[in-house]
Write a protein that holds these residues in place. Sequence first.
Motif, PDB file in Angstrom:
ATOM      1  N   LEU B  43      43.094  78.339  28.019  1.00 40.01           N
ATOM      2  CA  LEU B  43      42.173  78.761  29.085  1.00 40.01           C
ATOM      3  C   LEU B  43      40.725  78.754  28.592  1.00 40.01           C
ATOM      4  O   LEU B  43      39.797  78.663  29.396  1.00 40.01           O
ATOM      5  CB  LEU B  43      42.547  80.149  29.616  1.00 40.01           C
ATOM      6  CG  LEU B  43      43.752  80.187  30.571  1.00 40.01           C
ATOM      7  CD1 LEU B  43      44.108  81.626  30.944  1.00 40.01           C
ATOM      8  CD2 LEU B  43      43.476  79.365  31.844  1.00 40.01           C
ATOM      9  N   GLN B  45      39.355  76.406  27.382  1.00 38.89           N
ATOM     10  CA  GLN B  45      38.850  75.097  27.810  1.00 38.89           C
ATOM     11  C   GLN B  45      38.356  75.097  29.253  1.00 38.89           C
ATOM     12  O   GLN B  45      37.820  74.102  29.736  1.00 38.89           O
ATOM     13  CB  GLN B  45      39.945  74.033  27.662  1.00 38.89           C
ATOM     14  CG  GLN B  45      40.328  73.759  26.214  1.00 38.89           C
ATOM     15  CD  GLN B  45      39.115  73.362  25.406  1.00 38.89           C
ATOM     16  OE1 GLN B  45      38.434  72.403  25.744  1.00 38.89           O
ATOM     17  NE2 GLN B  45      38.810  74.141  24.379  1.00 38.89           N
ATOM     18  N   PHE B  46      38.581  76.204  29.940  1.00 41.71           N
ATOM     19  CA  PHE B  46      38.169  76.261  31.343  1.00 41.71           C
ATOM     20  C   PHE B  46      37.181  77.389  31.583  1.00 41.71           C
ATOM     21  O   PHE B  46      36.976  77.822  32.709  1.00 41.71           O
ATOM     22  CB  PHE B  46      39.409  76.398  32.236  1.00 41.71           C
ATOM     23  CG  PHE B  46      40.370  75.259  32.039  1.00 41.71           C
ATOM     24  CD1 PHE B  46      40.207  74.075  32.745  1.00 41.71           C
ATOM     25  CD2 PHE B  46      41.382  75.331  31.081  1.00 41.71           C
ATOM     26  CE1 PHE B  46      41.063  72.993  32.523  1.00 41.71           C
ATOM     27  CE2 PHE B  46      42.234  74.264  30.856  1.00 41.71           C
ATOM     28  CZ  PHE B  46      42.074  73.090  31.580  1.00 41.71           C
ATOM     29  N   GLU B  47      36.553  77.839  30.499  1.00 39.28           N
ATOM     30  CA  GLU B  47      35.652  78.985  30.629  1.00 39.28           C
ATOM     31  C   GLU B  47      34.490  78.682  31.571  1.00 39.28           C
ATOM     32  O   GLU B  47      34.037  79.554  32.302  1.00 39.28           O
ATOM     33  CB  GLU B  47      35.113  79.406  29.253  1.00 39.28           C
ATOM     34  CG  GLU B  47      35.584  80.794  28.883  1.00 39.28           C
ATOM     35  CD  GLU B  47      35.403  81.115  27.412  1.00 39.28           C
ATOM     36  OE1 GLU B  47      34.370  80.729  26.835  1.00 39.28           O
ATOM     37  OE2 GLU B  47      36.302  81.762  26.849  1.00 39.28           O
ATOM     38  N   HIS B  48      34.054  77.426  31.532  1.00 38.48           N
ATOM     39  CA  HIS B  48      32.923  77.041  32.388  1.00 38.48           C
ATOM     40  C   HIS B  48      33.229  77.312  33.851  1.00 38.48           C
ATOM     41  O   HIS B  48      32.337  77.474  34.671  1.00 38.48           O
ATOM     42  CB  HIS B  48      32.560  75.571  32.185  1.00 38.48           C
ATOM     43  CG  HIS B  48      33.718  74.625  32.383  1.00 38.48           C
ATOM     44  ND1 HIS B  48      34.812  74.605  31.535  1.00 38.48           N
ATOM     45  CD2 HIS B  48      33.963  73.687  33.327  1.00 38.48           C
ATOM     46  CE1 HIS B  48      35.667  73.686  31.943  1.00 38.48           C
ATOM     47  NE2 HIS B  48      35.174  73.111  33.025  1.00 38.48           N
ATOM     48  N   CYS B  49      34.506  77.358  34.157  1.00 38.31           N
ATOM     49  CA  CYS B  49      34.845  77.502  35.572  1.00 38.31           C
ATOM     50  C   CYS B  49      35.518  78.848  35.835  1.00 38.31           C
ATOM     51  O   CYS B  49      35.511  79.367  36.950  1.00 38.31           O
ATOM     52  CB  CYS B  49      35.659  76.266  35.979  1.00 38.31           C
ATOM     53  SG  CYS B  49      37.206  76.528  36.772  1.00 38.31           S
ATOM     54  N   VAL B  51      34.405  81.601  34.360  1.00 37.02           N
ATOM     55  CA  VAL B  51      33.286  82.532  34.418  1.00 37.02           C
ATOM     56  C   VAL B  51      32.896  82.737  35.879  1.00 37.02           C
ATOM     57  O   VAL B  51      32.864  81.788  36.656  1.00 37.02           O
ATOM     58  CB  VAL B  51      32.092  81.966  33.608  1.00 37.02           C
ATOM     59  CG1 VAL B  51      30.796  82.682  33.960  1.00 37.02           C
ATOM     60  CG2 VAL B  51      32.379  82.073  32.126  1.00 37.02           C
ATOM     61  N   CYS B  55      36.813  79.275  39.440  1.00 34.32           N
ATOM     62  CA  CYS B  55      38.193  78.832  39.637  1.00 34.32           C
ATOM     63  C   CYS B  55      39.116  79.966  39.191  1.00 34.32           C
ATOM     64  O   CYS B  55      39.604  79.993  38.084  1.00 34.32           O
ATOM     65  CB  CYS B  55      38.492  77.536  38.882  1.00 34.32           C
ATOM     66  SG  CYS B  55      38.477  77.671  37.086  1.00 34.32           S
ATOM     67  N   PRO B  56      39.309  80.950  40.042  1.00 33.17           N
ATOM     68  CA  PRO B  56      40.045  82.137  39.626  1.00 33.17           C
ATOM     69  C   PRO B  56      41.474  81.821  39.214  1.00 33.17           C
ATOM     70  O   PRO B  56      42.135  80.973  39.808  1.00 33.17           O
ATOM     71  CB  PRO B  56      40.028  83.031  40.861  1.00 33.17           C
ATOM     72  CG  PRO B  56      39.698  82.141  42.006  1.00 33.17           C
ATOM     73  CD  PRO B  56      38.911  80.991  41.456  1.00 33.17           C
ATOM     74  N   VAL B  57      41.918  82.482  38.161  1.00 32.18           N
ATOM     75  CA  VAL B  57      43.263  82.286  37.625  1.00 32.18           C
ATOM     76  C   VAL B  57      43.906  83.652  37.436  1.00 32.18           C
ATOM     77  O   VAL B  57      43.248  84.591  37.016  1.00 32.18           O
ATOM     78  CB  VAL B  57      43.183  81.558  36.260  1.00 32.18           C
ATOM     79  CG1 VAL B  57      44.501  81.663  35.507  1.00 32.18           C
ATOM     80  CG2 VAL B  57      42.784  80.103  36.448  1.00 32.18           C
TER      81      VAL B  57
END
Lengths: 303, 303
Positions: B43, B45-49, B51, B55-57
């Motif tokens: 995850l 690798q997806f910090e840019h999104c 944050v 892109c809520p997960v």
Amino acid sequence: AVAGEGTEGDGEDDESELMEGKAIYMVSDGTGWTAEHSVNAALGQFEHCLVDRICPVNTHLFSGVEDMDRLMEIIKQAAKEGALLLYTLADPDMAEYAKDACKVWGVPSADILRPITEAIATHLDVAPSGLPRGAAGRSAPLSAEYFKRIEAIDFTIKQDDGAKPQNLDRAHIVLVGVSRTGKTPLSIYLAQKGYKVANVPIVMGVDLPKTLFEINQEKIFGLTINPVILQTIRKARAKSLGFGSETRSNYSEMDHVRAELEYANKIFTQNPTWPVIEVTGKAIEETAAVVVRMFVVFSGNMR
Amino acid sequence: AVAGEGTEGDGEDDESELMEGKAIYMVSDGTGWTAEHSVNAALGQFEHCLVDRICPVNTHLFSGVEDMDRLMEIIKQAAKEGALLLYTLADPDMAEYAKDACKVWGVPSADILRPITEAIATHLDVAPSGLPRGAAGRSAPLSAEYFKRIEAIDFTIKQDDGAKPQNLDRAHIVLVGVSRTGKTPLSIYLAQKGYKVANVPIVMGVDLPKTLFEINQEKIFGLTINPVILQTIRKARAKSLGFGSETRSNYSEMDHVRAELEYANKIFTQNPTWPVIEVTGKAIEETAAVVVRMFVVFSGNMR
Ligand SMILES: Nc1ncnc2c1ncn2[C@@H]1O[C@H](COP(=O)(O)O)[C@@H](O)[C@H]1O
Ligand SMILES: Nc1ncnc2c1ncn2[C@@H]1O[C@H](COP(=O)(O)O)[C@@H](O)[C@H]1O
Ligand SMILES: [Mg+2]
Ligand SMILES: [Mg+2]
């Protein structure tokens, strides 16, 4: 392995290493803990043969590998040593390079991170950043979670071993058990996950703190253990502490151990809302998982 | 996420969950920590999104999943919620079942453990046991490593914050730094890995313990941090401790923070053999990796 990993094969003791077992290199552009954790779990599948070093394995952790030259060095070393190379490299060029270079040099290899990252990328329909942990611009260490974790650790350390019973109400989780049921390491492990944990020792002849019975009873967990195993642990403990033989016998003698566990069980029977967890044969991680699972069920959600 | 994982989707708040973000289910027959650790790294690798929840997960951890019925329940729930399912299942039949059932139910999935286990199996030329963690007959919790870890944690807790300077020589690693450079959480993290750690606070006007200069200097590490970040951390800390405004200002005011860091740096300059590690922007895991790497290099090997 909890610790005792070798590192940075220095090329001088290749032969002795070869004789000592097959090498597994773990390479990360970050801390390497993810690789270490996954490889340790996977090695669990080979315990039947790792035990007594029937199939000896040496793991080597290379962390902070951020450039191709360093990566190439490690791969060459792996080729020399006949090592398997398992890697987590965020930069897709680096990962590709690792794969290709390993093929060229005849080093068996696998990407630990990529399959997960790709599954998530497809799921979210977002491209991975390709930036390793610690790349500039990251804000994680100052996040709310960071503070929560730090606070949990601070709280848990100060609460250890029955200290400050007046603070029990501020704990998320309270562990109760006799000496050497692993309350402290379990508390610390849970604190790392962000839970404030207090632990209260059960000692024969010493009353439990009143506050224990005044707080929310749903966050209290009892720990119990097989008496034979407990005695073994206590003997090792007494030896390492250098107890005199008198203290030692009282602490680790079978009669005393049994009596103390019975005393604990009586307390648990009197407090039927406390789940009692059997820690015998469980690793800290496993007991922690049981506690967290129950905690989540009881509390309805997380803090 | 350090903590705050949801769990056991209870089927009642599917819609709100759907609106809150894409779900990732992590399923393990063991503790689930491996899955959690790997997924958290991925995850990253997806910090840019992630944050600001662009892109809520939502991650859900299911641990201790040992039978097909329970697994099937979770997969059905995943299908309902549109979740991605990532699993670590030691039993190859269970893993196969997960894969097939996910296909049938249209749940995207990936096996986290298998690729690593297979790479190791080929490398060692030994078949994996297929037995999950905690399966009977396992001796790990009483291994030498278990005791080493427990002892390291015990030692480290008792040594925290400059307590018992007479024991510094028994530490594997000694950390030195001003308040809130993260000495305690770092010590605890390293203790979990089996290192006995002592930490010594630098406080202006307070002499460092003599023993610090008498022990092997190669195991001492200085911690330093950017003053602006340190001030932020201290402000948050002072607030959470409920310091009075007077204490607070001294503790977290910029002049004081700078003066204290300068004082610390002077000490570090006077002791040039201590490596000084910049902790700014580093997660505990990262600083720990740096310390371990240097420790291994200095000490020539592991304890
Ligand atoms: N917060 C993060 N941001 C970006 N990448 C990360 C993050 N955490 C871990 N990773 C990556 O995940 C892999 C495993 O990390 P580590 O456990 O530090 O070795 C490495 O490739 C890291 O670069
Ligand atoms: N000591 C072990 N022996 C056998 N399998 C293990 C061991 N440790 C972890 N595993 C397996 O590795 C996976 C991840 O474990 P966990 O981190 O407990 O979820 C699970 O499938 C476990 O069954
Ligand atoms: Mg790694
Ligand atoms: Mg797992």
